[in-house]
Design a protein around this motif. Structure first.
Motif, PDB file in Angstrom:
ATOM      1  N   SER A  79       0.517   9.544   1.925  1.00  0.00           N
ATOM      2  CA  SER A  79      -0.242   8.716   0.996  1.00  0.00           C
ATOM      3  C   SER A  79      -1.252   7.848   1.735  1.00  0.00           C
ATOM      4  O   SER A  79      -2.468   7.978   1.559  1.00  0.00           O
ATOM      5  CB  SER A  79       0.716   7.824   0.192  1.00  0.00           C
ATOM      6  N   VAL A  80      -0.741   6.971   2.603  1.00  0.00           N
ATOM      7  CA  VAL A  80      -1.621   6.046   3.310  1.00  0.00           C
ATOM      8  C   VAL A  80      -2.553   6.790   4.249  1.00  0.00           C
ATOM      9  O   VAL A  80      -3.775   6.599   4.225  1.00  0.00           O
ATOM     10  CB  VAL A  80      -0.777   4.999   4.076  1.00  0.00           C
ATOM     11  N   PHE A 130       0.444  -4.235   6.041  1.00  0.00           N
ATOM     12  CA  PHE A 130       0.203  -5.320   5.092  1.00  0.00           C
ATOM     13  C   PHE A 130      -0.899  -6.248   5.591  1.00  0.00           C
ATOM     14  O   PHE A 130      -1.813  -6.630   4.839  1.00  0.00           O
ATOM     15  CB  PHE A 130       1.482  -6.122   4.850  1.00  0.00           C
ATOM     16  N   GLY A 131      -0.827  -6.636   6.868  1.00  0.00           N
ATOM     17  CA  GLY A 131      -1.826  -7.542   7.412  1.00  0.00           C
ATOM     18  C   GLY A 131      -3.225  -6.956   7.367  1.00  0.00           C
ATOM     19  O   GLY A 131      -4.183  -7.627   6.935  1.00  0.00           O
ATOM     20  N   THR A 162      -8.905  -3.700  -4.870  1.00  0.00           N
ATOM     21  CA  THR A 162      -7.588  -4.190  -5.285  1.00  0.00           C
ATOM     22  C   THR A 162      -6.585  -3.079  -5.542  1.00  0.00           C
ATOM     23  O   THR A 162      -5.441  -3.152  -5.055  1.00  0.00           O
ATOM     24  CB  THR A 162      -7.723  -5.073  -6.531  1.00  0.00           C
ATOM     25  N   PRO A 163      -6.916  -2.018  -6.302  1.00  0.00           N
ATOM     26  CA  PRO A 163      -5.924  -0.951  -6.510  1.00  0.00           C
ATOM     27  C   PRO A 163      -5.450  -0.323  -5.196  1.00  0.00           C
ATOM     28  O   PRO A 163      -4.269  -0.030  -5.030  1.00  0.00           O
ATOM     29  CB  PRO A 163      -6.671   0.066  -7.374  1.00  0.00           C
ATOM     30  N   LEU A 164      -6.377  -0.146  -4.271  1.00  0.00           N
ATOM     31  CA  LEU A 164      -6.003   0.437  -2.985  1.00  0.00           C
ATOM     32  C   LEU A 164      -5.091  -0.506  -2.204  1.00  0.00           C
ATOM     33  O   LEU A 164      -4.129  -0.075  -1.564  1.00  0.00           O
ATOM     34  CB  LEU A 164      -7.254   0.760  -2.173  1.00  0.00           C
ATOM     35  N   TYR A 180      -1.416   0.277  -0.703  1.00  0.00           N
ATOM     36  CA  TYR A 180      -1.003  -0.009   0.676  1.00  0.00           C
ATOM     37  C   TYR A 180       0.189  -0.961   0.703  1.00  0.00           C
ATOM     38  O   TYR A 180       1.063  -0.860   1.581  1.00  0.00           O
ATOM     39  CB  TYR A 180      -2.166  -0.619   1.451  1.00  0.00           C
ATOM     40  N   LEU A 181       0.220  -1.883  -0.248  1.00  0.00           N
ATOM     41  CA  LEU A 181       1.348  -2.808  -0.330  1.00  0.00           C
ATOM     42  C   LEU A 181       2.647  -2.046  -0.609  1.00  0.00           C
ATOM     43  O   LEU A 181       3.703  -2.366  -0.044  1.00  0.00           O
ATOM     44  CB  LEU A 181       1.091  -3.842  -1.430  1.00  0.00           C
TER      45      LEU A 181
END
Length: 475
Positions: free
Chosen positions: A290-291, A353-354, A433-435, A439-440
């Motif tokens: 995914s990522v 996350f960072g 934002t959706p991306l 990732y979150l």
């Protein structure tokens, strides 16, 4: 043969006392090519997309390209399940010959594809060969490598996947060049780029013996002793005399390697290990399918990188994926499995996350973004490799290859089957934002897997495989 009969043998101890030698290097070189070839195939599948879509190729649409990639993954899953079961039933040596032959024939034939249907069918067979290799090879490696080196060797082998990725990118670019073969012929020759190496390895594997541990599990004690004596006769030549005494250990003779037997163990005494292995495999599959899938789309949409230059930005990321297991592998045998697996999972999640938060707020330049991804995948690659290490060493001898296949198959399906489709839609809009939310989710999955490992992980470092199995069954 009588089932579930306990015997004693010093052969596992004699395997584990062996010093690292040229014999081990020869065996590992012949077996580890699986990961390299999988990386090569994965890279070719993406790098040759433009040629396959052209008139000189097979005039694929984007949807058909995605479908062929999905079928390749499906073939790998089915191949792992089938050949994993057969490797437990008929032995490692026979199976890693069959699976490599299947791969060689299928990938060579792919270059002769004449239609979308023939191409997709041959990619399924290629995937089946690679998936089958995973189960037979990983089990054989763990059973032949000394216990005090098993962790680092497994991780080093897994790192070769990224060597295949890099070679695939180079081969596709060179072969598609109009100065060499051009698009019309180049893509066909590129799909054969793994064949020379595969043929060489096929001959090398003729000199690799059957796993003495598998022979013992089937009650073939005389054959196991003969193989062990052959190994010991080769190792001291370049490594000095064998001085450590090997203590006999109890072993269970089991002729039942059926799927029913596997499921009985997974929902019985190995239930907690099964849950942990599924979490580790599914989380890393989601992370990579995914990522990692979305990185090229991010470069194109949010950093305006020209399409022909995207591949160059993946080189440092691929190198970081390769170096992570190489640099950190030794610590899995010294500091320990529980600590290192948990740390690499958590660190990769925190790093993602960072960097995602900085990406959301538009703080990162293109160079800074690449640096962040490079750091993230340095740890993520090590974490993903450690998932395969865990699955291959914490289950009993009679179903080791089937266990590897089971968790590879269902972990990949659960974590990676729909990820690329979802992330493709997340990148599709102008908003970041959706991306970031996607990732979150990837970050949270890795951190959760790391915490699960910290709580339920097995301290398998420097321990014989037999001790790990008996410890679980005797609780």
């Amino acid at each position: 043969m009588e089932n579930d009969r306990l015997i004693e043998s010093d052969i596992p101890g004699r395997l584990d006392r062996l010093p690292w030698s040229r014999w081990h290097l020869r065996v590992i070189s012949a077996l580890s090519v699986t990961w390299f070839l999988d990386g090569l195939e994965g890279s070719l599948g993406g790098s040759l997309a433009g040629a396959l879509k052209s008139r000189g190729g097979l005039s694929f649409t984007d949807a058909q390209l995605g479908l062929s990639s999905s079928f390749y993954l499906g073939g790998a899953v089915l191949g792992a399940l089938l050949f994993g079961y057969l490797a437990d039933r008929f032995g490692r040596r026979r199976l890693f010959t069959w699976t490599l032959l299947l791969y060689l024939c299928a990938t060579a034939a792919t270059g002769l594809s004449w239609s979308i249907a023939s191409f997709t069918f041959l990619r399924i067979l290629t995937g089946a060969g690679i998936g089958g290799e995973y189960a037979a090879i990983n089990s054989a490696v763990d059973e032949l490598v000394p216990a005090h080196l098993r962790g680092r060797v497994d991780l080093w082998i897994n790192a070769t996947f990224w060597g295949g990725i890099i070679l695939g990118s180079v081969v596709s670019s060179a072969f598609l060049s109009p100065h060499l073969f051009g698009q019309h012929l180049g893509w066909r020759i590129a799909f054969n780029s793994g064949v020379p190496l595969g043929i060489l390895v096929l001959f090398m594997r003729r000199y690799i013996p059957e796993s003495p541990r598998w022979l013992l599990s089937r009650g073939h004690t005389e054959q196991a002793e003969a193989v062990m004596q052959q190994i010991e006769s080769e190792v001291p030549l370049g490594s000095g005399p064998l001085t450590l005494e090997a203590e006999p250990v109890p072993l269970r003779i089991e002729s039942d390697s059926s799927i029913r037997r596997l499921l009985t163990l997974l929902i019985g005494p190995y239930r907690s290990r099964a849950v942990l292995c599924f979490i580790l495999m599914a989380s890393q599959a989601f992370f990579y399918n995914s990522v990692f899938f979305s990185l090229a789309l991010v470069l194109l949409r949010f950093y305006a990188v020209p399409a022909e230059q995207v591949g160059y930005y993946f080189i440092p990321i691929a190198v970081a994926n390769f170096l992570g297991p190489i640099v950190l592998g030794r610590l899995f045998d010294t500091l320990g499995r529980r600590q290192m697996i948990a740390a690499t999972y958590v660190l990769s999640g925190v790093a993602l996350f960072g960097s995602s938060w900085l990406f959301l707020h538009g703080i990162l330049s293109l160079r800074a973004q690449i640096i962040c991804w490079t750091a993230t995948f340095f740890f993520a690659s090590t974490a993903a490799s450690s998932a395969y290490l865990t699955v291959s060493e914490v289950f009993p001898q009679s179903v080791r290859a089937s266990s590897i296949a089971f968790f590879y198959a269902f972990g990949t399906l659960a974590g990676g089957a729909f990820g690329p489709l979802v992330f493709g839609h997340l990148v599709g809009g102008p908003s970041r934002t959706p991306l970031f939310l996607g990732y979150l989710a990837g970050s949270g999955a890795m951190v959760a897997a790391g915490l699960a490992q910290a709580m339920w992980g097995v301290n398998a470092e420097r321990k014989p495989l037999e001790a790990l199995a008996l410890t679980c069954e005797n609780r």
